[in-house]
Design a protein around this motif. Structure first.
Motif, PDB file in Angstrom:
ATOM      1  N   THR A 118     -22.378  23.342 -48.989  1.00 11.89           N
ATOM      2  CA  THR A 118     -23.791  23.506 -48.699  1.00 11.89           C
ATOM      3  C   THR A 118     -24.600  23.106 -49.931  1.00 11.89           C
ATOM      4  N   ALA A 119     -25.910  23.039 -49.791  1.00 14.87           N
ATOM      5  CA  ALA A 119     -26.769  22.673 -50.915  1.00 14.87           C
ATOM      6  C   ALA A 119     -26.657  23.689 -52.050  1.00 14.87           C
ATOM      7  N   GLU A 120     -26.390  24.950 -51.725  1.00 11.45           N
ATOM      8  CA  GLU A 120     -26.236  25.978 -52.755  1.00 11.45           C
ATOM      9  C   GLU A 120     -24.923  25.836 -53.514  1.00 11.45           C
ATOM     10  N   ASP A 121     -23.944  25.157 -52.926  1.00  8.97           N
ATOM     11  CA  ASP A 121     -22.635  24.977 -53.563  1.00  8.97           C
ATOM     12  C   ASP A 121     -22.616  23.813 -54.550  1.00  8.97           C
ATOM     13  N   ILE A 122     -23.639  22.965 -54.515  1.00  2.30           N
ATOM     14  CA  ILE A 122     -23.648  21.734 -55.324  1.00  2.30           C
ATOM     15  C   ILE A 122     -24.721  21.829 -56.396  1.00  2.30           C
ATOM     16  N   VAL A 170     -22.556  15.761 -61.168  1.00  3.41           N
ATOM     17  CA  VAL A 170     -22.561  16.359 -59.833  1.00  3.41           C
ATOM     18  C   VAL A 170     -21.353  17.275 -59.774  1.00  3.41           C
ATOM     19  N   ALA A 171     -21.596  18.567 -59.601  1.00  5.85           N
ATOM     20  CA  ALA A 171     -20.503  19.549 -59.565  1.00  5.85           C
ATOM     21  C   ALA A 171     -20.630  20.368 -58.292  1.00  5.85           C
ATOM     22  N   GLY A 172     -19.491  20.689 -57.703  1.00  4.22           N
ATOM     23  CA  GLY A 172     -19.486  21.482 -56.481  1.00  4.22           C
ATOM     24  C   GLY A 172     -18.424  22.551 -56.521  1.00  4.22           C
ATOM     25  N   GLN A 173     -18.804  23.755 -56.072  1.00  2.00           N
ATOM     26  CA  GLN A 173     -17.862  24.861 -55.994  1.00  2.00           C
ATOM     27  C   GLN A 173     -18.254  25.726 -54.813  1.00  2.00           C
ATOM     28  N   ARG A 174     -17.330  25.903 -53.872  1.00  2.00           N
ATOM     29  CA  ARG A 174     -17.618  26.700 -52.679  1.00  2.00           C
ATOM     30  C   ARG A 174     -17.671  28.162 -53.051  1.00  2.00           C
ATOM     31  N   LYS A 175     -18.621  28.851 -52.465  1.00  2.00           N
ATOM     32  CA  LYS A 175     -18.827  30.245 -52.815  1.00  2.00           C
ATOM     33  C   LYS A 175     -18.222  31.222 -51.809  1.00  2.00           C
ATOM     34  N   GLU A 178     -27.067  15.924 -45.922  1.00  2.00           N
ATOM     35  CA  GLU A 178     -27.188  15.851 -44.476  1.00  2.00           C
ATOM     36  C   GLU A 178     -25.878  15.353 -43.886  1.00  2.00           C
ATOM     37  N   ASN A 179     -25.372  16.061 -42.889  1.00  2.00           N
ATOM     38  CA  ASN A 179     -24.138  15.698 -42.190  1.00  2.00           C
ATOM     39  C   ASN A 179     -22.956  15.521 -43.151  1.00  2.00           C
ATOM     40  N   GLY A 180     -22.883  16.346 -44.173  1.00  4.11           N
ATOM     41  CA  GLY A 180     -21.759  16.287 -45.103  1.00  4.11           C
ATOM     42  C   GLY A 180     -21.859  15.197 -46.149  1.00  4.11           C
ATOM     43  N   LEU A 181     -22.987  14.493 -46.199  1.00  9.36           N
ATOM     44  CA  LEU A 181     -23.192  13.438 -47.189  1.00  9.36           C
ATOM     45  C   LEU A 181     -24.299  13.840 -48.149  1.00  9.36           C
ATOM     46  N   LEU A 200      -3.741  27.660 -40.243  1.00 10.91           N
ATOM     47  CA  LEU A 200      -2.427  27.153 -39.878  1.00 10.91           C
ATOM     48  C   LEU A 200      -2.216  25.776 -40.485  1.00 10.91           C
ATOM     49  N   HIS A 201      -3.290  25.012 -40.600  1.00  9.71           N
ATOM     50  CA  HIS A 201      -3.278  23.720 -41.288  1.00  9.71           C
ATOM     51  C   HIS A 201      -4.629  23.559 -41.967  1.00  9.71           C
ATOM     52  N   ARG A 202      -4.609  23.165 -43.212  1.00  8.60           N
ATOM     53  CA  ARG A 202      -5.872  22.976 -43.941  1.00  8.60           C
ATOM     54  C   ARG A 202      -5.954  21.533 -44.405  1.00  8.60           C
ATOM     55  N   GLY A 203      -6.748  20.723 -43.700  1.00  9.36           N
ATOM     56  CA  GLY A 203      -6.878  19.305 -44.013  1.00  9.36           C
ATOM     57  C   GLY A 203      -8.207  18.935 -44.649  1.00  9.36           C
ATOM     58  N   ILE A 204      -9.182  19.847 -44.588  1.00  5.08           N
ATOM     59  CA  ILE A 204     -10.479  19.583 -45.201  1.00  5.08           C
ATOM     60  C   ILE A 204     -10.459  20.169 -46.604  1.00  5.08           C
ATOM     61  N   ALA A 205     -10.600  19.297 -47.579  1.00  4.23           N
ATOM     62  CA  ALA A 205     -10.554  19.738 -48.970  1.00  4.23           C
ATOM     63  C   ALA A 205     -11.798  20.547 -49.302  1.00  4.23           C
ATOM     64  N   ALA A 206     -11.585  21.673 -49.947  1.00  2.00           N
ATOM     65  CA  ALA A 206     -12.709  22.518 -50.356  1.00  2.00           C
ATOM     66  C   ALA A 206     -12.586  22.866 -51.835  1.00  2.00           C
TER      67      ALA A 206
END
Length: 160
Positions: free
Chosen positions: A58-62, A73-78, A114-117, A87-93
Motif C-alpha cells: 500500500t502507499a503507507e508501506d512504501i 524507494v523502500a518498501g516494507q509490509r506492515k 495504482e493497480n499494484g504499480l 498453502l502456497h505463497r507466490g506473491i513476494a511480500a
C-alpha cells in the motif's frame, strides 16, 4: 556479459570518482537488486517516469526519499503474516530497497500507486543561471569594448 577493466582510467583522470563508482557498481549487481521489477521511460524532452511493480504493497508501506542526486524507494509490509495460513505463497511480500542515481537538476514531481504499480514522475529543471545564454556582439567599439588601435606614447606624440 562482458566485463571491462576501467583501472587504467583511474590513473589518468581526476574528479570522476562518482562516474567510476557507478561503472564498478554496475559490475557487482546483486540478484535482489532486480526486485521489484521496474521500467524507466523518457516521456518528454526533460520528463521521465519510473514504474515499479509492487503488488501487495500500500502507499503507507512504501517510502520515497530524494537526497541530492539519489532517489531511494523502500518498501516494507506492515501487516502480520500470522493472520493467514498459506498453502502456497507466490506473491513476494519481502522488503525491498531500490536506489536510482539521478542526473543533476532532476526532481521528483509526483508519485502514485495504482493497480499494484508505483509510478514516480521526474522532471529535469535546469535553473536559468545555469542555462546557456547567447551573448550579443556589439559592433560599436566606443561602447567600452577593447580598442585594438596602437597606443601612442608621449614621445611618439611629439614626433608626429
Amino acid at each position: 556479459m562482458r566485463t571491462y577493466d576501467v583501472a587504467p582510467l583511474f590513473r589518468s583522470s581526476v574528479g570522476f570518482d562518482r562516474l567510476f563508482d557507478l561503472l564498478t557498481q554496475a559490475e557487482r549487481v546483486e540478484p535482489s537488486a532486480a526486485w521489484p521489477p521496474y521500467n524507466i521511460e523518457k516521456v518528454a524532452e526533460a520528463a521521465y517516469r519510473i514504474t515499479m511493480a509492487v503488488a501487495g504493497f500500500t502507499a503507507e508501506d512504501i517510502e520515497l526519499t530524494q537526497h541530492d542526486t539519489t532517489l531511494l524507494v523502500a518498501g516494507q509490509r506492515k501487516d502480520q503474516d500470522g493472520e493467514h495460513q498459506y498453502l502456497h505463497r507466490g506473491i513476494a511480500a519481502r522488503t525491498f530497497r531500490q536506489t536510482f542515481n539521478l542526473a543533476e537538476h532532476v526532481k521528483v514531481t509526483g508519485a502514485s500507486l495504482e493497480n499494484g504499480l508505483l509510478t514516480v514522475e521526474l522532471k529535469r529543471e535546469v535553473p536559468e543561471a545555469l542555462k546557456p545564454r547567447r551573448i550579443a556582439i556589439n559592433g560599436d567599439q566606443a561602447a567600452g569594448g577593447q580598442d585594438n588601435a596602437r597606443a601612442q606614447l608621449e614621445g611618439d606624440a611629439k614626433a608626429a
